[in-house]
Design a protein around this motif. Structure first.
Motif, PDB file in Angstrom:
ATOM      1  N   CYS A  35      -8.544  -5.799 -16.542  1.00  0.00           N
ATOM      2  CA  CYS A  35      -9.310  -5.143 -17.612  1.00  0.00           C
ATOM      3  C   CYS A  35      -9.725  -6.144 -18.695  1.00  0.00           C
ATOM      4  N   LEU A  36      -9.660  -7.428 -18.387  1.00  0.00           N
ATOM      5  CA  LEU A  36      -9.818  -8.469 -19.388  1.00  0.00           C
ATOM      6  C   LEU A  36     -11.101  -8.356 -20.200  1.00  0.00           C
ATOM      7  N   GLU A  37     -12.236  -8.267 -19.522  1.00  0.00           N
ATOM      8  CA  GLU A  37     -13.489  -8.235 -20.274  1.00  0.00           C
ATOM      9  C   GLU A  37     -13.648  -6.963 -21.101  1.00  0.00           C
ATOM     10  N   SER A  38     -13.028  -5.863 -20.668  1.00  0.00           N
ATOM     11  CA  SER A  38     -13.063  -4.625 -21.450  1.00  0.00           C
ATOM     12  C   SER A  38     -12.173  -4.720 -22.684  1.00  0.00           C
ATOM     13  N   ILE A  39     -11.091  -5.487 -22.584  1.00  0.00           N
ATOM     14  CA  ILE A  39     -10.147  -5.593 -23.691  1.00  0.00           C
ATOM     15  C   ILE A  39     -10.589  -6.641 -24.705  1.00  0.00           C
ATOM     16  N   VAL A  40     -10.993  -7.818 -24.238  1.00  0.00           N
ATOM     17  CA  VAL A  40     -11.268  -8.922 -25.168  1.00  0.00           C
ATOM     18  C   VAL A  40     -12.726  -9.342 -25.243  1.00  0.00           C
ATOM     19  N   GLY A  41     -13.553  -8.865 -24.348  1.00  0.00           N
ATOM     20  CA  GLY A  41     -14.946  -9.314 -24.322  1.00  0.00           C
ATOM     21  C   GLY A  41     -15.094 -10.536 -23.430  1.00  0.00           C
ATOM     22  N   ALA A  62      -9.751 -14.749 -15.865  1.00  0.00           N
ATOM     23  CA  ALA A  62     -10.422 -15.240 -17.080  1.00  0.00           C
ATOM     24  C   ALA A  62     -11.513 -16.236 -16.714  1.00  0.00           C
ATOM     25  N   GLY A  63     -11.231 -17.103 -15.748  1.00  0.00           N
ATOM     26  CA  GLY A  63     -12.222 -18.080 -15.320  1.00  0.00           C
ATOM     27  C   GLY A  63     -13.426 -17.458 -14.652  1.00  0.00           C
ATOM     28  N   ARG A  64     -13.260 -16.273 -14.092  1.00  0.00           N
ATOM     29  CA  ARG A  64     -14.372 -15.624 -13.389  1.00  0.00           C
ATOM     30  C   ARG A  64     -15.211 -14.702 -14.273  1.00  0.00           C
ATOM     31  N   VAL A  65     -14.611 -14.072 -15.271  1.00  0.00           N
ATOM     32  CA  VAL A  65     -15.349 -13.058 -16.035  1.00  0.00           C
ATOM     33  C   VAL A  65     -15.808 -13.520 -17.411  1.00  0.00           C
ATOM     34  N   MET A  66     -15.260 -14.612 -17.908  1.00  0.00           N
ATOM     35  CA  MET A  66     -15.649 -15.089 -19.233  1.00  0.00           C
ATOM     36  C   MET A  66     -16.947 -15.899 -19.143  1.00  0.00           C
ATOM     37  N   ASN A  67     -17.755 -15.846 -20.196  1.00  0.00           N
ATOM     38  CA  ASN A  67     -18.987 -16.632 -20.230  1.00  0.00           C
ATOM     39  C   ASN A  67     -18.692 -18.119 -20.256  1.00  0.00           C
ATOM     40  N   SER A  68     -17.620 -18.489 -20.930  1.00  0.00           N
ATOM     41  CA  SER A  68     -17.185 -19.884 -20.945  1.00  0.00           C
ATOM     42  C   SER A  68     -15.860 -19.959 -20.210  1.00  0.00           C
TER      43      SER A  68
END
Length: 133
Positions: free
Chosen positions: A60-66, A103-109
């Motif tokens: 749920c990483l991108e939903s929780i932290v962006g 985190a490496g797959r869903v984050m923009n950076s």
């Protein structure tokens, strides 16, 4: 903008203190001026809760932290298992690895991952010794 985001358990959330006493809030107060002197806006957000497991955070990483995070800090002191004999149990390596991979797959950076674990008892020390060997 340089974005520090904290996730994790109640110690990361600052439970037992005011929000302004969480280490995320203190970090923001401490470094904001130095970043500003370099022309960079520093933002720290705290998305920690009671006991977030690495599995929950990972999926749920991108939903929780962006998606725009430069440092992702995960305090997993209280989400450790009691079964130290099972290397695949949460907190034994699978959760941090899964969180880092996701985190490496869903984050923009590609955020820097900062894992924090407080050694609060002898079992914790023993577990760290086993992981390091």
């Amino acid at each position: 903008i340089f974005h520090w985001t904290a996730v994790g358990d109640s110690s990361a959330a600052g439970h037992g203190n005011t929000y302004s006493q969480s280490y995320t809030a203190i970090l923001e107060k401490t470094v904001t001026e130095a970043f500003a002197a370099a022309g960079v806006q520093f933002v720290a957000t705290n998305h920690a809760g009671d006991v977030w497991s690495g599995m929950e955070l990972a999926f749920c990483l991108e939903s929780i932290v962006g998606k725009d995070v430069d440092i992702l800090s995960w305090d997993f002191s209280l989400s450790d298992p009691e079964d130290f004999s099972n290397p695949l149990s949460p907190g034994q390596g699978i959760d941090p690895a899964l969180l880092g991979e996701r985190a490496g797959r869903v984050m923009n950076s590609m955020p820097f991952l900062f894992f924090l674990r407080i050694l609060s008892d002898m079992l914790s020390s023993e577990r760290i010794r086993r992981l390091e060997s």
